[in-house]
Write an enzyme that holds these catalytic residues in place. Structure first.
Site, PDB file in Angstrom:
ATOM      1  N   LEU A   9      -4.167   0.149  17.646  1.00 31.24           N
ATOM      2  CA  LEU A   9      -4.308   1.039  18.796  1.00 31.24           C
ATOM      3  C   LEU A   9      -5.601   0.758  19.543  1.00 31.24           C
ATOM      4  O   LEU A   9      -5.616   0.709  20.785  1.00 31.24           O
ATOM      5  CB  LEU A   9      -4.261   2.496  18.344  1.00 31.24           C
ATOM      6  CG  LEU A   9      -4.499   3.543  19.435  1.00 31.24           C
ATOM      7  CD1 LEU A   9      -3.487   3.419  20.556  1.00 31.24           C
ATOM      8  CD2 LEU A   9      -4.481   4.950  18.829  1.00 31.24           C
ATOM      9  N   ASP A  37     -20.335   2.042  11.446  1.00 27.28           N
ATOM     10  CA  ASP A  37     -19.845   2.753  10.270  1.00 27.28           C
ATOM     11  C   ASP A  37     -19.728   4.223  10.651  1.00 27.28           C
ATOM     12  O   ASP A  37     -20.735   4.934  10.749  1.00 27.28           O
ATOM     13  CB  ASP A  37     -20.823   2.569   9.102  1.00 27.28           C
ATOM     14  CG  ASP A  37     -20.396   3.335   7.848  1.00 27.28           C
ATOM     15  OD1 ASP A  37     -19.356   4.034   7.889  1.00 27.28           O
ATOM     16  OD2 ASP A  37     -21.113   3.237   6.829  1.00 27.28           O
ATOM     17  N   ALA A  67      -9.339   5.211  11.686  1.00 27.09           N
ATOM     18  CA  ALA A  67      -8.648   6.008  10.667  1.00 27.09           C
ATOM     19  C   ALA A  67      -8.469   5.187   9.400  1.00 27.09           C
ATOM     20  O   ALA A  67      -8.379   3.959   9.448  1.00 27.09           O
ATOM     21  CB  ALA A  67      -7.289   6.480  11.177  1.00 27.09           C
ATOM     22  N   THR A  69      -5.714   4.601   6.691  1.00 33.81           N
ATOM     23  CA  THR A  69      -4.264   4.854   6.681  1.00 33.81           C
ATOM     24  C   THR A  69      -3.543   4.327   5.446  1.00 33.81           C
ATOM     25  O   THR A  69      -2.312   4.311   5.428  1.00 33.81           O
ATOM     26  CB  THR A  69      -3.623   4.233   7.934  1.00 33.81           C
ATOM     27  OG1 THR A  69      -3.892   2.831   7.961  1.00 33.81           O
ATOM     28  CG2 THR A  69      -4.151   4.894   9.205  1.00 33.81           C
ATOM     29  N   ASP A 112       1.335  13.016  12.696  1.00 31.25           N
ATOM     30  CA  ASP A 112       2.413  13.932  12.339  1.00 31.25           C
ATOM     31  C   ASP A 112       2.285  14.432  10.903  1.00 31.25           C
ATOM     32  O   ASP A 112       2.838  15.485  10.556  1.00 31.25           O
ATOM     33  CB  ASP A 112       3.761  13.231  12.513  1.00 31.25           C
ATOM     34  CG  ASP A 112       3.881  11.976  11.657  1.00 31.25           C
ATOM     35  OD1 ASP A 112       3.068  11.048  11.862  1.00 31.25           O
ATOM     36  OD2 ASP A 112       4.776  11.906  10.793  1.00 31.25           O
ATOM     37  N   TYR A 138      -4.225  11.775   2.423  1.00 31.73           N
ATOM     38  CA  TYR A 138      -4.311  11.327   3.816  1.00 31.73           C
ATOM     39  C   TYR A 138      -4.033  12.489   4.764  1.00 31.73           C
ATOM     40  O   TYR A 138      -4.794  12.724   5.712  1.00 31.73           O
ATOM     41  CB  TYR A 138      -3.315  10.194   4.051  1.00 31.73           C
ATOM     42  CG  TYR A 138      -3.098   9.858   5.505  1.00 31.73           C
ATOM     43  CD1 TYR A 138      -4.058   9.152   6.231  1.00 31.73           C
ATOM     44  CD2 TYR A 138      -1.931  10.235   6.166  1.00 31.73           C
ATOM     45  CE1 TYR A 138      -3.866   8.846   7.575  1.00 31.73           C
ATOM     46  CE2 TYR A 138      -1.726   9.929   7.496  1.00 31.73           C
ATOM     47  CZ  TYR A 138      -2.694   9.236   8.200  1.00 31.73           C
ATOM     48  OH  TYR A 138      -2.498   8.945   9.532  1.00 31.73           O
ATOM     49  N   TRP A 164       4.477   7.135  13.589  1.00 34.67           N
ATOM     50  CA  TRP A 164       5.233   5.894  13.397  1.00 34.67           C
ATOM     51  C   TRP A 164       4.718   4.776  14.317  1.00 34.67           C
ATOM     52  O   TRP A 164       5.485   4.136  15.037  1.00 34.67           O
ATOM     53  CB  TRP A 164       6.717   6.142  13.626  1.00 34.67           C
ATOM     54  CG  TRP A 164       7.387   7.012  12.609  1.00 34.67           C
ATOM     55  CD1 TRP A 164       6.806   7.980  11.848  1.00 34.67           C
ATOM     56  CD2 TRP A 164       8.772   7.016  12.247  1.00 34.67           C
ATOM     57  NE1 TRP A 164       7.743   8.581  11.045  1.00 34.67           N
ATOM     58  CE2 TRP A 164       8.965   8.015  11.266  1.00 34.67           C
ATOM     59  CE3 TRP A 164       9.876   6.290  12.682  1.00 34.67           C
ATOM     60  CZ2 TRP A 164      10.203   8.281  10.687  1.00 34.67           C
ATOM     61  CZ3 TRP A 164      11.109   6.560  12.116  1.00 34.67           C
ATOM     62  CH2 TRP A 164      11.276   7.536  11.126  1.00 34.67           C
TER      63      TRP A 164
END
Length: 301
Positions: A9, A37, A67, A69, A112, A138, A164
């Site tokens: 992203l 950082d 993030a 993930t 989500d 998470y 997603w």
């Protein structure tokens, strides 16, 4: 400023902000994980101060695309769990506090996973004010990050939940399905988890539009239009490859137990996005076709 600029992203955000139609007065500071950082308070505050001190006109907006993930690893490895909390929960609070000190707005990307099931098992597109119910490290860390952003920047934040994601860079479900199409005669793919696949370039366009809008602070949902299952997405990838989609066979979540629980229903409503005056993201199936047309390497696996 784009934080997390090296991810799928973040890469698209930086590309969008460098497009020919960007106003010449805009300046963009892109920081990857190697550059900043986000878990270091002094580094975060120093980076934001330096950014805000640089010459530039107009409002200052920081987009947090950083993030952690690795959802399954965070369930099984204490060090990974600690990293997930530091990056997903504590870092957004640090960024928000630095923005508050400097008078900047923060666009924070969430997920989500923070949402819970609807009462009575109802299934409809999820709104920002629907109940939260994070399950797993998470998910809990991402909800905590949202809460810290709202607390530190009550009038100057945009929390954007998406779902997603797949992009032109890095590993993702689309690329994995393309690879497996060449390695296996058939695939069993989960068909009882529903969501909205989201092409990161489309989300990047939307985030930039939101950042430039006059929308008030708040939480909004942005994902590809419509809904499918992981099986449906895998079959669509096969269609783009010219392969027989029936080679993808539906199965249930119980057939593929994973350490981190996955939401069974992640279909996000775009009503809050439209209410902010921002164009909704394209339908997921149309977006997938555009993605593999412009980035055929996705289909190389």
């Amino acid at each position: 400023m784009v934080v997390g600029a090296g991810g799928a992203l973040g890469t698209d955000l930086v590309a969008r902000l460098g497009a020919p139609d960007v106003p010449p007065t805009d300046t963009v500071t892109a920081l990857t994980r190697a550059d900043l950082d986000v878990t270091d308070p002094d580094a975060v505050h120093g980076a934001v101060r330096a950014w805000l001190a640089a010459p530039g006109d107009g409002p200052a907006v920081l987009v947090n695309a950083a993030a952690y993930t690795a959802v399954d690893l965070a369930e099984t490895d204490p060090d990974a769990a600690a990293t997930a909390w530091a990056v997903n929960a504590e870092a957004p609070g640090l960024l928000a506090a630095a923005c508050a000190q400097g008078g900047a707005t923060l666009v924070h990307v969430s997920t989500d996973y923070v949402l819970g099931p609807l009462p009575g098992g109802e299934r409809r597109p999820l709104e920002p004010d629907d109940p939260t119910g994070p399950a797993g490290v998470y998910a809990r860390s991402k909800l905590a990050g949202e809460q810290r952003v709202r607390a530190a920047l009550p009038g100057a934040h945009h929390v954007v939940r998406t779902a997603w994601l797949y992009g032109a860079t890095g590993p993702n479900f689309v690329r994995t399905m393309a690879r497996l199409s060449r390695e296996r005669d058939t695939l069993d793919v989960v068909d009882d988890q529903h969501g909205s696949p989201t092409w990161t370039a489309d989300l990047a366009d939307g985030l930039v539009a939101l950042a430039r809008s006059s929308a008030p602070a708040g939480t909004r949902h942005a994902a590809g239009g419509g809904a499918t299952t992981w099986c449906g997405l895998a079959r669509a990838v096969f269609e783009e490859l010219g392969a027989d989609p029936e080679r993808v066979r539906p199965c249930d979540t119980a057939s593929f137990p994973r350490p981190a629980p996955r939401p069974a229903w992640s279909v996000l409503s775009d009503a809050s996005w439209r209410a902010a005056g921002v164009a909704p993201l394209p339908p997921w199936r149309e977006a997938l076709h555009d993605a593999v047309t412009h980035h055929p390497e996705l289909l190389l696996g």
